[in-house]
Design an enzyme around this catalytic site. Structure first.
Site, short mmCIF file in Angstrom:
data_model
loop_
_atom_site.label_atom_id
_atom_site.label_comp_id
_atom_site.label_asym_id
_atom_site.label_seq_id
_atom_site.Cartn_x
_atom_site.Cartn_y
_atom_site.Cartn_z
CG HIS A 23 -3.00 46.44 26.98
ND1 HIS A 23 -3.38 47.67 26.49
CD2 HIS A 23 -3.76 45.53 26.34
CE1 HIS A 23 -4.35 47.51 25.60
NE2 HIS A 23 -4.60 46.22 25.49
CG HIS A 79 -10.87 43.72 19.64
ND1 HIS A 79 -9.79 43.57 18.80
CD2 HIS A 79 -10.40 44.33 20.76
CE1 HIS A 79 -8.72 44.09 19.41
NE2 HIS A 79 -9.07 44.53 20.60
CD GLU A 81 -6.06 43.67 23.26
OE1 GLU A 81 -6.72 44.58 22.74
OE2 GLU A 81 -5.01 43.86 23.91
CG ASP A 83 -9.51 42.67 26.34
OD1 ASP A 83 -9.01 42.29 25.28
OD2 ASP A 83 -9.88 43.85 26.53
CG HIS A 145 -7.07 49.08 20.32
ND1 HIS A 145 -5.92 48.76 21.01
CD2 HIS A 145 -7.97 48.14 20.65
CE1 HIS A 145 -6.12 47.69 21.76
NE2 HIS A 145 -7.37 47.30 21.56
CG ASP A 164 -11.13 47.47 22.96
OD1 ASP A 164 -11.59 47.05 24.03
OD2 ASP A 164 -10.22 46.90 22.34
CE1 TYR A 192 -10.31 50.99 27.19
CE2 TYR A 192 -10.53 52.10 25.08
CZ TYR A 192 -10.53 50.94 25.83
OH TYR A 192 -10.72 49.72 25.20
CG HIS A 225 -13.03 47.31 28.15
ND1 HIS A 225 -12.74 46.15 28.82
CD2 HIS A 225 -12.28 47.29 27.03
CE1 HIS A 225 -11.84 45.46 28.12
NE2 HIS A 225 -11.56 46.13 27.03
FE1 FEO Z 1 -8.45 45.69 22.50
FE2 FEO Z 1 -10.46 45.46 25.18
O1 FEO Z 1 -9.32 44.82 23.87
#
Ligand code: FEO
Length: 395
Positions: A23, A79, A81, A83, A145, A164, A192, A225
């Protein structure tokens, strides 16, 4: 390279051992991370999530070793995002018509990131996709999230692909919770949660209760992750329920910054006072300027009370403490008591400013704080010890 999780499911992600910041510079990743992508081969073939863009080429090349890309029937973007979606442009350049299943918010965000009109199929909670022996069920997980987040549940294998949620920034070749060092695993899992999910704790509780109400068997929780929960996967669900309910341990954290050690000496005296009242409480001191901010946030998350200290500088507070207070305000910690302290030379505004910032961050400030002039003398140190004892007595 990929590895099989079950007969039908293969991990095809990327372990990123080098990652130390996530991030931007907002999250430290001392143990690296992984971007977990999963390939399901049933009568239909499904890819769940991809990896961060710097690894897109490697990801697509490795994926080709597992499957002819043209045989991928569906892509699921749990998701948007970057990543997890970062390899979509390269992948979809090769198989452009492949349907991309995501939430309505997911489609909006993916379009806003990549400016591509992919073959989006939007889904809602309860929508299903038959892929042969197994069926995929989608569960929107709004604000876990991001507004677009969702889970995908695979029947038959009983796997919850949670993206996530339940993840950790933790690189390991071992990849399973029964194989890795569990102290490391839980340290990364709580960090996390504390740093990413705290603001959404009410959503966490509701979503978990909703998922549990489906009475679905869960053999494996496969996040996007870190390691995969296959040994008693419900353990991390139970932890999330605990963490979401204003979690605290018998711990007090003292966060400060100091110019010429006056405020540091006050911090140590306050800690001594706390311990004089409560021999069992863990008291941890962090110089905000020298400590990893996310580790400090994790310790605040675990605490029942916090003290913030700063010297007065230029009629204000030191910037590292100011930064920490902005972070805790954004995270919205609840049910924690607090107090302020600091040394000063002439104007002495720091304690009043800290009190205001602590109140703005919704801490329960239990007193007016304590400030001491220049380098605290013996009497001043004794006052700080007493201040710590009084603070502990109010908890
Ligand atoms: Fe919210 Fe691992 O991206």
């Amino acid at each position: 390279m990929g590895f099989k999780i079950t007969d039908k499911v293969t991990w095809v992600g990327k372990i990123d051992w080098e990652l130390r910041r996530f991030h931007g510079d907002e999250y430290s990743t001392h143990r690296g991370s992984s971007y977990n992508s999963y390939l399901i081969k049933d009568k239909k073939n499904v890819l769940i999530d991809t990896v961060w863009a710097p690894f897109a080429k490697e990801f697509v090349e490795n994926l080709k070793k597992e499957i002819d890309l043209n045989k991928i029937d569906y892509i699921i973007a749990n998701h948007s995002e970057v990543d997890h979606s970062g390899a979509l442009p390269l992948l979809l350049a090769e198989i452009p018509n492949t349907p991309v299943y995501c939430t309505a918010n997911g489609a909006k965000i993916l379009k806003a990131h990549y400016h591509e009109d992919w073959n989006f199929v939007t889904v809602k909670t309860g929508d299903t996709l038959d892929i042969g022996d197994s069926k995929l069920t989608f569960v929107e997980a709004r604000m876990l999230h991001w507004p677009d987040s969702m889970f995908t549940y695979m029947s038959g294998e009983s796997i919850l692909f949670s993206n996530d949620a339940f993840g950790q920034h933790y690189a390991s070749e071992l990849m399973y919770n029964d194989l890795v060092d569990n102290a490391e695993l839980y340290q990364e899992a709580i960090k996390y949660y504390a740093n990413i999910l705290t603001p959404f704790s009410t959503f966490v509780t509701k979503k978990i209760e909703e998922v549990l109400s489906f009475n679905l068997p869960v053999n494996i929780i496969a996040p996007s992750h870190g390691i995969i929960w296959r040994d008693n996967p419900v353990q991390i669900i139970q932890k999330y329920m605990d963490w979401a309910k204003d979690y605290q341990e018998n711990q007090i954290v003292i966060v400060y910054d100091t110019m010429w050690n006056g405020t540091r000496r006050m911090a140590e005296a306050i800690a001594k006072g706390i311990r004089s009242v409560d021999k069992d409480v863990a008291v941890k001191l962090f110089n905000a300027a020298h400590s990893d901010k996310n580790d400090v946030i994790t310790e605040i998350f675990k605490s029942k009370a916090v003290l913030f200290g700063s010297s007065t500088v230029n009629k204000s507070i030191m910037h590292a403490v100011g930064g920490m207070l902005d972070m805790v305000k954004g995270l919205g910690f609840r049910n924690k008591k607090a107090a302020a302290f600091g040394s000063y030379g002439w104007s002495g505004e720091s304690v009043a400013i800290l009190n205001e910032k602590l109140k703005a961050a919704k801490f329960e400030v239990v007193n007016d704080g304590i400030k001491e002039l220049w380098n605290p003398d013996k009497d001043a140190i004794n006052r700080c010890v007493q201040f710590g004892a009084d603070f502990a007595a109010k908890l």
